[in-house]
Enzyme design. Sequence first.
Site, mmCIF file in Angstrom:
data_model
loop_
_atom_site.group_PDB
_atom_site.id
_atom_site.type_symbol
_atom_site.label_atom_id
_atom_site.label_comp_id
_atom_site.label_asym_id
_atom_site.label_seq_id
_atom_site.Cartn_x
_atom_site.Cartn_y
_atom_site.Cartn_z
ATOM 1 N N ARG A 110 0.821 -1.214 0.000
ATOM 2 C CA ARG A 110 0.000 0.000 0.000
ATOM 3 C C ARG A 110 0.852 1.260 0.000
ATOM 4 O O ARG A 110 0.409 2.302 -0.471
ATOM 5 C CB ARG A 110 -0.995 -0.030 1.162
ATOM 6 C CG ARG A 110 -2.095 -1.078 0.947
ATOM 7 C CD ARG A 110 -3.082 -1.136 2.095
ATOM 8 N NE ARG A 110 -2.457 -1.427 3.367
ATOM 9 C CZ ARG A 110 -2.281 -2.648 3.866
ATOM 10 N NH1 ARG A 110 -2.704 -3.698 3.208
ATOM 11 N NH2 ARG A 110 -1.696 -2.821 5.033
ATOM 12 N N GLU A 148 6.737 -10.328 14.304
ATOM 13 C CA GLU A 148 6.197 -10.859 15.544
ATOM 14 C C GLU A 148 6.429 -12.366 15.632
ATOM 15 O O GLU A 148 6.809 -12.896 16.665
ATOM 16 C CB GLU A 148 4.691 -10.560 15.604
ATOM 17 C CG GLU A 148 4.252 -9.984 16.911
ATOM 18 C CD GLU A 148 2.791 -9.627 16.889
ATOM 19 O OE1 GLU A 148 2.091 -10.004 17.834
ATOM 20 O OE2 GLU A 148 2.352 -8.984 15.913
#
Length: 182
Positions: free
Chosen positions: A66, A103
Amino acid sequence: MSAPAGLRELLLSRIADVPDHPQPGVVFKDITPLLDDPAAFGALTEAFVELCGRHRVDKVVGLEARGFILAAPVALGAGVGFVPVRKAGKLPRKTLRQAYELEYGSAEIEIHADALAPGERVLVIDDVLATGGTAEASLQLIRRAGAEVAGVAVLLELGFLAGRQRLEPGLKGAPLEALITV
């Protein structure tokens, strides 16, 4: 920099919350309604173009995917070059690659080795700052290419994920500009 109240309200009104995407418990911030609104998309682009002028930018880096959508019209409006930062293996010529921790696991991003020249001032643009891993890796790539980080600009910062704190050391005094922080 926070967006002025009117711009902030316009942009927020065009960002849709999608619960449980891509997994349960996550509220995804969908910017496609904003992109579909020429007034909102234009106002966002102008805000980023203004940052390019303020920070004397030579090139704009857009983070996959994006970030490409936001950064390309900004580069055009500011009269500067656009450089895509892609996931590893997507660029066709010689690249610089940077690994970073996620993560759960790790990832790698790349830029073309000749995309940035020594001394160029580069603004990184992305839609959302979450944990800051991709942005942090992009700063390392920019510096490895010999260019200077002029700053990072995002539409939306998810403050509760502490991406700003992760980025602080890598910014080395360059600004992190979030138009909206939630």
